[in-house]
Design a protein around this motif. Structure first.
Motif, PDB file in Angstrom:
ATOM      1  N   ALA A   1       0.868  -1.183   0.000  1.00 54.59           N
ATOM      2  CA  ALA A   1       0.000   0.000   0.000  1.00 54.59           C
ATOM      3  C   ALA A   1       0.903   1.230   0.000  1.00 54.59           C
ATOM      4  CB  ALA A   1      -0.918   0.003   1.210  1.00 54.59           C
ATOM      5  N   VAL A   2       0.923   1.955  -1.107  1.00 51.58           N
ATOM      6  CA  VAL A   2       1.886   3.042  -1.260  1.00 51.58           C
ATOM      7  C   VAL A   2       1.235   4.357  -1.683  1.00 51.58           C
ATOM      8  CG1 VAL A   2       3.795   1.477  -1.811  1.00 51.58           C
ATOM      9  CG2 VAL A   2       2.359   2.363  -3.659  1.00 51.58           C
ATOM     10  N   ARG A   3      -0.049   4.317  -2.031  1.00 44.71           N
ATOM     11  CA  ARG A   3      -0.680   5.522  -2.589  1.00 44.71           C
ATOM     12  C   ARG A   3      -1.068   6.523  -1.508  1.00 44.71           C
ATOM     13  NH1 ARG A   3      -5.949   7.071  -4.076  1.00 44.71           N
ATOM     14  NH2 ARG A   3      -6.820   5.108  -3.324  1.00 44.71           N
ATOM     15  N   LEU A   4      -1.515   6.053  -0.366  1.00 45.16           N
ATOM     16  CA  LEU A   4      -2.035   6.921   0.690  1.00 45.16           C
ATOM     17  C   LEU A   4      -1.063   6.967   1.862  1.00 45.16           C
ATOM     18  CD1 LEU A   4      -5.736   5.700   0.608  1.00 45.16           C
ATOM     19  CD2 LEU A   4      -4.893   7.904  -0.215  1.00 45.16           C
ATOM     20  N   GLU A   5      -0.702   8.172   2.258  1.00 49.88           N
ATOM     21  CA  GLU A   5       0.206   8.340   3.389  1.00 49.88           C
ATOM     22  C   GLU A   5      -0.571   8.308   4.697  1.00 49.88           C
ATOM     23  OE1 GLU A   5       3.442   8.594   3.364  1.00 49.88           O
ATOM     24  OE2 GLU A   5       3.735   8.682   1.190  1.00 49.88           O
ATOM     25  N   PRO A   6       0.048   7.870   5.781  1.00 47.78           N
ATOM     26  CA  PRO A   6      -0.601   8.002   7.086  1.00 47.78           C
ATOM     27  C   PRO A   6      -0.986   9.453   7.352  1.00 47.78           C
ATOM     28  CG  PRO A   6       1.292   6.546   7.247  1.00 47.78           C
ATOM     29  CD  PRO A   6       1.326   7.122   5.861  1.00 47.78           C
ATOM     30  N   GLY A   7      -2.173   9.644   7.873  1.00 50.25           N
ATOM     31  CA  GLY A   7      -2.710  10.976   8.094  1.00 50.25           C
ATOM     32  C   GLY A   7      -3.654  11.434   7.011  1.00 50.25           C
ATOM     33  N   ALA A   8      -3.648  10.759   5.861  1.00 53.61           N
ATOM     34  CA  ALA A   8      -4.553  11.143   4.774  1.00 53.61           C
ATOM     35  C   ALA A   8      -5.999  10.951   5.207  1.00 53.61           C
ATOM     36  CB  ALA A   8      -4.264  10.314   3.530  1.00 53.61           C
ATOM     37  N   ARG A   9      -6.833  11.930   4.856  1.00 58.54           N
ATOM     38  CA  ARG A   9      -8.261  11.848   5.175  1.00 58.54           C
ATOM     39  C   ARG A   9      -8.989  11.223   3.986  1.00 58.54           C
ATOM     40  NH1 ARG A   9     -12.829  16.258   6.408  1.00 58.54           N
ATOM     41  NH2 ARG A   9     -13.695  15.373   8.329  1.00 58.54           N
ATOM     42  N   VAL A  10      -9.757  10.180   4.266  1.00 55.67           N
ATOM     43  CA  VAL A  10     -10.349   9.397   3.186  1.00 55.67           C
ATOM     44  C   VAL A  10     -11.783   9.016   3.508  1.00 55.67           C
ATOM     45  CG1 VAL A  10      -8.129   8.436   2.437  1.00 55.67           C
ATOM     46  CG2 VAL A  10      -9.481   7.216   4.157  1.00 55.67           C
ATOM     47  N   GLY A  11     -12.495   8.585   2.458  1.00 60.38           N
ATOM     48  CA  GLY A  11     -13.832   8.046   2.610  1.00 60.38           C
ATOM     49  C   GLY A  11     -13.873   6.618   2.107  1.00 60.38           C
ATOM     50  N   VAL A  12     -14.597   5.788   2.819  1.00 61.35           N
ATOM     51  CA  VAL A  12     -14.772   4.379   2.449  1.00 61.35           C
ATOM     52  C   VAL A  12     -16.222   4.176   2.038  1.00 61.35           C
ATOM     53  CG1 VAL A  12     -14.605   1.978   3.220  1.00 61.35           C
ATOM     54  CG2 VAL A  12     -12.986   3.689   4.083  1.00 61.35           C
ATOM     55  N   ALA A  13     -16.426   3.571   0.877  1.00 66.72           N
ATOM     56  CA  ALA A  13     -17.762   3.403   0.331  1.00 66.72           C
ATOM     57  C   ALA A  13     -18.154   1.932   0.265  1.00 66.72           C
ATOM     58  CB  ALA A  13     -17.839   4.059  -1.050  1.00 66.72           C
ATOM     59  N   TRP A  14     -19.300   1.658  -0.352  1.00 68.30           N
ATOM     60  CA  TRP A  14     -19.896   0.316  -0.405  1.00 68.30           C
ATOM     61  C   TRP A  14     -19.007  -0.675  -1.161  1.00 68.30           C
ATOM     62  CZ3 TRP A  14     -22.908  -3.084   1.578  1.00 68.30           C
ATOM     63  CH2 TRP A  14     -23.669  -4.007   0.834  1.00 68.30           C
ATOM     64  N   LEU A  15     -18.530  -0.303  -2.357  1.00 63.42           N
ATOM     65  CA  LEU A  15     -17.732  -1.225  -3.162  1.00 63.42           C
ATOM     66  C   LEU A  15     -16.353  -1.383  -2.539  1.00 63.42           C
ATOM     67  CD1 LEU A  15     -17.725  -2.892  -5.845  1.00 63.42           C
ATOM     68  CD2 LEU A  15     -16.655  -0.893  -6.913  1.00 63.42           C
ATOM     69  N   ARG A  16     -16.037  -2.604  -2.119  1.00 66.25           N
ATOM     70  CA  ARG A  16     -14.761  -2.869  -1.451  1.00 66.25           C
ATOM     71  C   ARG A  16     -13.700  -3.390  -2.416  1.00 66.25           C
ATOM     72  NH1 ARG A  16     -12.512  -3.913   3.543  1.00 66.25           N
ATOM     73  NH2 ARG A  16     -10.896  -5.544   3.580  1.00 66.25           N
ATOM     74  N   SER A  17     -14.100  -4.268  -3.352  1.00 68.58           N
ATOM     75  CA  SER A  17     -13.131  -4.823  -4.296  1.00 68.58           C
ATOM     76  C   SER A  17     -13.857  -5.486  -5.453  1.00 68.58           C
ATOM     77  CB  SER A  17     -12.214  -5.850  -3.608  1.00 68.58           C
ATOM     78  OG  SER A  17     -12.964  -6.982  -3.185  1.00 68.58           O
ATOM     79  N   THR A  18     -13.135  -5.628  -6.560  1.00 69.40           N
ATOM     80  CA  THR A  18     -13.612  -6.376  -7.720  1.00 69.40           C
ATOM     81  C   THR A  18     -12.429  -7.175  -8.265  1.00 69.40           C
ATOM     82  OG1 THR A  18     -13.113  -4.531  -9.197  1.00 69.40           O
ATOM     83  CG2 THR A  18     -15.355  -4.660  -8.342  1.00 69.40           C
ATOM     84  N   CYS A  19     -12.706  -8.099  -9.191  1.00 72.33           N
ATOM     85  CA  CYS A  19     -11.620  -8.962  -9.680  1.00 72.33           C
ATOM     86  C   CYS A  19     -10.719  -8.242 -10.670  1.00 72.33           C
ATOM     87  CB  CYS A  19     -12.189 -10.243 -10.299  1.00 72.33           C
ATOM     88  SG  CYS A  19     -12.941 -10.025 -11.935  1.00 72.33           S
ATOM     89  N   GLY A  20     -11.276  -7.274 -11.430  1.00 72.04           N
ATOM     90  CA  GLY A  20     -10.485  -6.546 -12.416  1.00 72.04           C
ATOM     91  C   GLY A  20     -10.185  -7.324 -13.682  1.00 72.04           C
ATOM     92  N   ARG A  21     -10.684  -8.569 -13.789  1.00 69.83           N
ATOM     93  CA  ARG A  21     -10.335  -9.419 -14.930  1.00 69.83           C
ATOM     94  C   ARG A  21     -11.539  -9.913 -15.713  1.00 69.83           C
ATOM     95  NH1 ARG A  21      -7.781 -11.335 -10.528  1.00 69.83           N
ATOM     96  NH2 ARG A  21      -9.226 -13.105 -10.416  1.00 69.83           N
ATOM     97  N   CYS A  22     -12.713  -9.903 -15.125  1.00 65.96           N
ATOM     98  CA  CYS A  22     -13.883 -10.453 -15.811  1.00 65.96           C
ATOM     99  C   CYS A  22     -14.337  -9.501 -16.916  1.00 65.96           C
ATOM    100  CB  CYS A  22     -15.018 -10.706 -14.824  1.00 65.96           C
ATOM    101  SG  CYS A  22     -15.777  -9.187 -14.160  1.00 65.96           S
ATOM    102  N   ARG A  23     -15.265  -9.966 -17.764  1.00 68.36           N
ATOM    103  CA  ARG A  23     -15.693  -9.143 -18.894  1.00 68.36           C
ATOM    104  C   ARG A  23     -16.415  -7.880 -18.427  1.00 68.36           C
ATOM    105  NH1 ARG A  23     -21.009 -10.353 -20.838  1.00 68.36           N
ATOM    106  NH2 ARG A  23     -22.089 -11.914 -19.567  1.00 68.36           N
ATOM    107  N   HIS A  24     -17.059  -7.932 -17.253  1.00 66.98           N
ATOM    108  CA  HIS A  24     -17.731  -6.745 -16.737  1.00 66.98           C
ATOM    109  C   HIS A  24     -16.714  -5.692 -16.308  1.00 66.98           C
ATOM    110  CE1 HIS A  24     -21.406  -9.047 -16.918  1.00 66.98           C
ATOM    111  NE2 HIS A  24     -20.847  -9.990 -16.179  1.00 66.98           N
ATOM    112  N   CYS A  25     -15.706  -6.120 -15.565  1.00 65.52           N
ATOM    113  CA  CYS A  25     -14.660  -5.183 -15.146  1.00 65.52           C
ATOM    114  C   CYS A  25     -13.941  -4.591 -16.355  1.00 65.52           C
ATOM    115  CB  CYS A  25     -13.650  -5.887 -14.242  1.00 65.52           C
ATOM    116  SG  CYS A  25     -14.247  -6.256 -12.571  1.00 65.52           S
ATOM    117  N   LEU A  26     -13.649  -5.424 -17.339  1.00 64.08           N
ATOM    118  CA  LEU A  26     -12.875  -4.972 -18.489  1.00 64.08           C
ATOM    119  C   LEU A  26     -13.645  -4.003 -19.373  1.00 64.08           C
ATOM    120  CD1 LEU A  26     -11.040  -8.288 -19.459  1.00 64.08           C
ATOM    121  CD2 LEU A  26     -10.108  -6.312 -18.244  1.00 64.08           C
ATOM    122  N   ARG A  27     -14.988  -4.023 -19.293  1.00 69.73           N
ATOM    123  CA  ARG A  27     -15.762  -3.061 -20.094  1.00 69.73           C
ATOM    124  C   ARG A  27     -16.230  -1.860 -19.268  1.00 69.73           C
ATOM    125  NH1 ARG A  27     -21.475  -3.596 -19.708  1.00 69.73           N
ATOM    126  NH2 ARG A  27     -22.157  -5.469 -18.599  1.00 69.73           N
ATOM    127  N   GLY A  28     -15.690  -1.706 -18.066  1.00 70.39           N
ATOM    128  CA  GLY A  28     -16.003  -0.538 -17.257  1.00 70.39           C
ATOM    129  C   GLY A  28     -17.234  -0.682 -16.396  1.00 70.39           C
TER     130      GLY A  28
END
Length: 337
Positions: free
Chosen positions: A82-109
């Motif tokens: 995990a390198v994108r967010l530094e400690p102390g960064a203020r963030v929001g967490v939403a409903w979608l937690r993760s996806t596979c990134g490889r299926c045809r749905h992910c690949l078409r946006g």
């Protein structure tokens, strides 16, 4: 890694909210896994989806889950890679937690349709706690200056409402019907008004009708009443299937009804000529993509909506759910620490 303990609420016994399905417990502070960040929670909005989970309308995917998927907080630790967010960064967490990134749905946006998608507060513990973990590529940077109580509802109520507005195909300057007027609807109505739409609100709550008019609605009437003019598009936010034929019948020719909720009671039998003929369309809304989230939060930053909230202390999460179930919340309920 031992990070100590935290207070949290879990869905211990799914059932009617009067049976007190939530239980307050002490849990270990979770350690962030690879690609994850640990977030100390400032506030978490209370969503109707949390109510559906607590009452068993939404089948639990794991026992004793911590609900909550509209959390605002600060990064306090990072897992491996995990390198994108530094400690102390203020963030929001939403409903979608993760996806596979490889299926045809992910690949078409269309990652919201990923069959391997996972969700905060359903597949993994959420924001009704002192801390939660999230994959850093699925969280959103949020402004430092905005109170957490106002930011939290944007992370689901706002984002899902934005996607529902896209799904209902509202034409420029069109006539939009909004059925139900809770957290998501009151944010979405403001966005539609800002875009030049005439918004007609149908809700059983007199207080919600007053709020709708104050926020710029063109009219507000009871849930089953006909709007004063035919509608180009509508969004059903209330989880009431009986309103589907009512909303379809109020559409003009070629209109679209989008159903925004994750749960809906049974829809009565539809009459083809009354409800669907002349190219009326009925659509569902399923979660959101990260692109939806970024687009909505950018709009909300440029043109901040009036976020109507009722704040509850963290100790009163069960009361917040009870008030939501009884329609005693005007706008969005938010747990604040």
């Amino acid at each position: 890694m031992n990070l100590g303990e935290m207070d949290a609420w879990v869905v211990a016994r799914p059932g009617p909210v009067a049976s007190r399905p939530l239980e307050r417990v002490r849990l270990p502070v979770p350690a962030p896994g690879p690609g994850e960040v640990l977030i100390e929670v400032e506030a978490c909005a209370v969503c109707r989806t949390d109510l559906h989970l607590a009452e068993g309308d939404l089948p639990p995917r794991r026992p004793r889950t911590v609900p909550g998927h509209e959390a605002v907080g600060r990064v306090v630790a990072r897992g491996q890679d995990a390198v994108r967010l530094e400690p102390g960064a203020r963030v929001g967490v939403a409903w979608l937690r993760s996806t596979c990134g490889r299926c045809r749905h992910c690949l078409r946006g269309a990652e919201n349709l990923c069959p391997l998608s996972a969700y905060t507060g359903w597949d993994a513990d959420g924001g009704y706690a002192g801390y939660l973990t999230a994959r850093e590529e699925y969280v959103y940077p949020v402004p430092e200056e905005t109170p957490a109580e106002r930011l939290a509802p944007l992370l689901c109520a706002g984002i899902i409402g934005y996607r529902a507005l896209l799904r209902c195909d509202l034409p420029p300057g069109g006539r939009l019907g909004v059925y139900g007027f809770g957290a998501s609807a009151h944010l979405t109505a403001q966005l539609a008004v800002a875009q030049g739409a005439a918004v007609h609100v149908m809700t059983r709550s007199a207080r919600a009708r007053e709020l709708a008019m104050r926020l710029g609605a063109s009219s507000a009437q009871d849930a089953a009443d006909a709007p004063p003019e035919p509608l180009d598009a509508s969004i059903l936010f209330a989880p009431v299937g009986e309103l589907v034929p009512v909303a379809l019948e109020a559409l003009d020719r070629g209109g679209t009804l989008a159903v925004a909720g994750i749960h809906l009671s049974d829809i009565p039998v539809l009459n083809y000529r009354r409800h669907l003929f002349q190219e009326r369309t009925l659509r569902s809304v399923t979660a959101n993509t990260r692109a939806d989230g970024r687009a909505y939060l950018d709009q909300a930053s440029a043109h901040p909506p009036e976020v109507t909230t009722v704040a509850y202390p963290f100790d009163a999460a069960d009361q917040a759910l009870s008030d939501l179930a009884a329609d005693r919340v005007e706008g969005a309920a938010v747990l604040v620490r």
